[in-house]
Motif scaffolding. Structure first.
Motif, short mmCIF file in Angstrom:
data_model
loop_
_atom_site.label_atom_id
_atom_site.label_comp_id
_atom_site.label_asym_id
_atom_site.label_seq_id
_atom_site.Cartn_x
_atom_site.Cartn_y
_atom_site.Cartn_z
N SER A 26 0.82 -1.21 0.00
CA SER A 26 0.00 0.00 0.00
C SER A 26 0.86 1.26 0.00
CB SER A 26 -0.91 0.02 1.23
OG SER A 26 -0.14 0.03 2.42
N TRP A 44 -2.60 4.67 3.05
CA TRP A 44 -3.37 3.53 3.57
C TRP A 44 -2.45 2.62 4.38
CZ3 TRP A 44 -8.63 2.72 2.88
CH2 TRP A 44 -9.27 3.60 2.00
N TYR A 95 -7.60 -2.67 5.29
CA TYR A 95 -6.83 -1.43 5.27
C TYR A 95 -7.70 -0.26 5.72
CZ TYR A 95 -2.96 -3.64 2.81
OH TYR A 95 -1.89 -4.43 2.49
N ARG A 147 -12.78 5.15 6.53
CA ARG A 147 -12.65 4.66 5.16
C ARG A 147 -11.80 3.40 5.18
NH1 ARG A 147 -10.00 8.07 1.32
NH2 ARG A 147 -11.33 7.20 -0.33
N GLY A 195 -10.82 -0.59 3.26
CA GLY A 195 -10.78 -1.43 2.07
C GLY A 195 -10.14 -2.76 2.44
N ALA A 225 -12.25 -1.30 -2.37
CA ALA A 225 -11.90 0.04 -1.86
C ALA A 225 -13.07 0.99 -2.09
CB ALA A 225 -10.65 0.56 -2.56
N ALA A 284 -8.47 4.43 -5.01
CA ALA A 284 -8.02 3.81 -3.77
C ALA A 284 -7.61 2.35 -3.98
CB ALA A 284 -9.11 3.89 -2.71
N LEU A 285 -8.12 1.70 -5.03
CA LEU A 285 -7.69 0.34 -5.33
C LEU A 285 -6.18 0.29 -5.53
CD1 LEU A 285 -10.39 -0.87 -7.92
CD2 LEU A 285 -10.15 -1.63 -5.55
N ILE A 309 -4.23 1.05 -2.28
CA ILE A 309 -4.20 -0.07 -1.34
C ILE A 309 -3.35 -1.22 -1.88
CG2 ILE A 309 -5.63 -1.90 -0.34
CD1 ILE A 309 -7.86 0.17 -0.02
#
Length: 482
Positions: A297, A301, A362, A370, A372, A438, A443-444, A447
């Protein structure tokens, strides 16, 4: 929770119910098998149970049942067990008084499994489920039976024998669990609940010809359609119920292999995965594959940690089946192929090749709300991996996901106005499936960035197919018994 504290909670609950305390002294272990506190396994009672039981009659039923379990199981009780009956309303009040909220880790795990959405706290979902479905429980030499009316004492024979079997297990083997994962706990519980389901079945065989027994009408198992009408999370129920459904056939198979001695040995070496429960030929030799998760990450994250070590979860085959069923991917009745000892069949081609999995949660460094996850799943073969990945894409389609072609292969997004909204990336490499979830597509990558040396494979090409190429899917509401 300590034993003393738990006793105090239960004592408050049963004030308006019925309590049959056990004796403070242990039983004479030199006595003959099947004779408990002046009651024998073949005693015949003259009292009428149609209008309920008095406390003295309930006590007699308890001891006779214990004597009979000794005969069936071939083990003696070492000490007595308290028995209490409470109403469901009182039990709900007890759970409500101690209700808390699930951690960010637990909420994301069950969200990642598509069983509890992001708007629902997972611990509250569990509380609602137990409050509406539990029939009784055992803890620390005490059995609590949940009844509709505690003033009119009626008792389900199978529930009583089930919980008394747990007491016998506790006295001889202990009922502590070693695992801390969803799948590991379901597996260990499968042995405990399986034996506590198999013993009543063997007990019932003697009713009528050899033993006078309380009446015990057994309602049929709820179909998939009926489960969706219950006031609790049906998919979560299937995950929790796996030990009760898969455990009795597993224990029956152990008994067929080597009698009760084989069951005794299993208490020292319990099953390690629900795959071993569902496919008993895999026990004890085929243990789950350990799936390693390396953190890649970005600075925004961090993996959720326990004492500095990233925390992981293993979901397992049984809960994966519940995931596919609850999201409309399984297209057969739950009861089809279940067999005589289990109400539901948890085996499915998309999950039967499970070999292991690891899920890591995460949190965003600037907003811990938030979350994921990265979920890696190992399979027996590359074909099994592709089959599950196709089924998972079918799940995403059923949840309204759309391809995000600008984000690369295997990226999907569920719109904000849908349950389980967010971004998901699915990739397959040989016998591994990796799923990243995510809040957003960006954010994918934050992470779990893609590995730069990943080469195209036939299984990755499957990710380019339209979602409609996934396994057949139906709404859970259409799943019913034939």
């Amino acid at each position: 929770m300590s034993r003393v504290r738990l006793f105090a909670v239960l004592a408050l609950v049963v004030l308006s119910g019925c309590a049959v305390p056990g004796t403070s002294d242990g039983f004479d272990t030199d006595r003959d098998l099947g004779y408990v506190d002046d009651y024998a396994h073949d005693d015949v009672f003259s009292f009428d149970t149609s209008d309920g039981l008095s406390e003295s009659q309930l006590e007699a039923v308890k001891y006779r049942s214990m004597a009979r379990i000794e005969v069936v199981r071939g083990l003696k009780y070492e000490r007595d067990v308290d028995l209490e009956i409470v109403t469901r309303e009182e039990y709900r009040a007890q759970r409500g008084a101690t209700r808390g909220n699930g951690s960010a880790f637990r909420n994301e795990v069950w969200r990642g499994a598509f069983l509890v959405d992001g708007e629902t706290d997972v611990d509250r979902a569990f509380d609602d489920l137990y409050a509406d479905s539990i029939q009784g429980y055992y803890v620390n030499d005490r059995i609590v039976i949940i009844a509709d009316d505690a003033d009119e004492i009626r008792i389900d024979r199978r529930t009583l024998v089930h919980e008394l079997t747990h007491a016998l297990q506790d006295q001889h083997f202990g009922i502590g669990r070693e695992s801390e994962t969803i799948d590991g706990l379901r597996a260990e519980n499968g042995l405990l609940e399986g034996e506590a389901g198999y013993v009543p079945a063997r007990y019932d065989r003697r009713c009528g010809a050899a033993w006078q027994c309380l009446s015990d009408p057994q309602p049929p198992a709820a179909s998939g359609e009926a489960l969706t009408r219950r006031p609790f999370n049906a998919g979560l129920f299937l995950s929790i119920y796996a030990p009760y459904a898969a455990g009795p056939p597993f224990v029956a198979d152990l008994h067929d292999r080597g009698g009760w001695a084989a069951v005794d040995r299993a208490h020292d070496d319990p099953p390690r995965s629900t795959a071993q429960l569902l496919h008993s030929e895999r026990y004890p030799d085929t243990e789950p594959v350990s799936v390693e998760l390396t953190d890649r990450s970005s600075d925004g994250w961090d993996p959720v940690s326990d004492d500095g070590e990233p925390r992981t979860e293993t979901v397992g085959e049984a809960t994966l089946f519940a995931t596919l069923w609850a999201n409309g991917v399984v297209d057969r009745p739950l009861t089809r192929g279940a067999g005589e000892r289990s109400p539901y069949n948890y085996s499915h081609p998309a999950t039967a090749g499970w070999a292991g999995d690891g899920l890591q949660v995460y949190q965003a460094t600037d907003d811990t709300d938030r979350t994921g996850h990265v979920w890696r799943l190992a399979w027996d073969s590359s074909a099994d991996a592709r089959e599950f990945a196709d089924a998972y894409r079918g799940l995403l389609e059923n949840r309204g996901a759309e391809r995000v072609r600008t984000a690369g292969d295997g990226v999907y997004r569920i719109p904000d106005d849908e349950s389980f909204d967010g971004a998901y990336r699915v990739s397959v490499t040989d016998d591994r499936v990796e799923i990243v979830g995510a809040p957003t597509v960006d954010a994918l990558t934050a992470i779990r960035p893609r590995e730069t040396d990943t080469r195209p494979t036939p299984s990755l090409e499957a990710a380019d197919r339209p979602l409609s190429a996934a396994a057949p899917s139906v709404s859970p509401a259409t799943v019913a018994t034939p």
